[in-house]
Design an enzyme around this catalytic site. Sequence first.
Site, PDB file in Angstrom:
ATOM      1  N   ASP A 110       0.871  -1.166   0.000  1.00 26.76           N
ATOM      2  CA  ASP A 110       0.000   0.000   0.000  1.00 26.76           C
ATOM      3  C   ASP A 110       0.914   1.225   0.000  1.00 26.76           C
ATOM      4  O   ASP A 110       2.092   1.133   0.368  1.00 26.76           O
ATOM      5  CB  ASP A 110      -0.884  -0.044   1.246  1.00 26.76           C
ATOM      6  CG  ASP A 110      -1.709   1.209   1.429  1.00 26.76           C
ATOM      7  OD1 ASP A 110      -2.368   1.627   0.462  1.00 26.76           O
ATOM      8  OD2 ASP A 110      -1.700   1.768   2.540  1.00 26.76           O
ATOM      9  N   ASP A 170      -0.317   4.988   0.864  1.00 24.02           N
ATOM     10  CA  ASP A 170      -0.665   6.023   1.829  1.00 24.02           C
ATOM     11  C   ASP A 170      -0.635   5.514   3.264  1.00 24.02           C
ATOM     12  O   ASP A 170      -1.212   4.459   3.575  1.00 24.02           O
ATOM     13  CB  ASP A 170      -2.058   6.574   1.510  1.00 24.02           C
ATOM     14  CG  ASP A 170      -2.118   7.146   0.103  1.00 24.02           C
ATOM     15  OD1 ASP A 170      -1.221   7.927  -0.241  1.00 24.02           O
ATOM     16  OD2 ASP A 170      -3.043   6.791  -0.651  1.00 24.02           O
ATOM     17  N   ASP A 176      -1.274  -0.258   6.258  1.00 25.25           N
ATOM     18  CA  ASP A 176      -1.650   0.319   7.549  1.00 25.25           C
ATOM     19  C   ASP A 176      -3.142   0.194   7.812  1.00 25.25           C
ATOM     20  O   ASP A 176      -3.598   0.442   8.925  1.00 25.25           O
ATOM     21  CB  ASP A 176      -1.326   1.811   7.559  1.00 25.25           C
ATOM     22  CG  ASP A 176      -2.289   2.575   6.647  1.00 25.25           C
ATOM     23  OD1 ASP A 176      -3.128   3.341   7.162  1.00 25.25           O
ATOM     24  OD2 ASP A 176      -2.218   2.384   5.423  1.00 25.25           O
TER      25      ASP A 176
END
Length: 216
Positions: A7, A9, A177
């Site tokens: 990922d 961001d 996250d």
Amino acid sequence: MALALFDLDDTLLDGDTASLWFEHMVARGWADAAMAQQEQALMARYYAGTLAMEEYMAFTLSPLADRSQAEVADEVALCLTERILPRLYPEAQALLQRYREQGDRLIIVSASGEHIVRPVAAHLGVQEVLAIELEQADGRYTGRTQGVLSFQAGKVTRLRQWLGDELDLLGSHGYSDSINDLPLLELVQHAHVVNPGERLARLAQARGWESLQWGG
């Protein structure tokens, strides 16, 4: 050669590129200042795992409607220099380099627009990118998306479309996250969470996934 899926961001950098780009658009007069509060309200729903990505993209892409690719690319480059690249985690860059040296296949799979994600990935030396695709007509953006949105289960769908018969999950690693990336984390053989929120942290602990804390 194993897959290493990342990922972008709040995983490879401290912040969300879409929000940082929207702040840039407000600062440059492309978007009204009042829209910034609406964008943040939508992002709160993203972090809670309740956002309809179609709604977010329609809202945040509206300032790009009828702007040329070249004009947008120039502004994205400025935004990267001023707002995004300084937020990259050194730990993330070191990890990417480790996988690169091992000969693994690096892919960034992001729920942000490709106009932002691809330049960041290029800076990180990652060639393969799956991000939300923007519709274009005659060299100008329409303000709409196209194809399957690489968000939640859509990330897995896009990955399967991209790799097809080349999809080999043996030894694969995934990093995120966000609780929104649970489908991606469940797909790989080795899941890792980076600075996870409370829900994902509990889930990672229960499943024995590695939890990383980056950025001090």
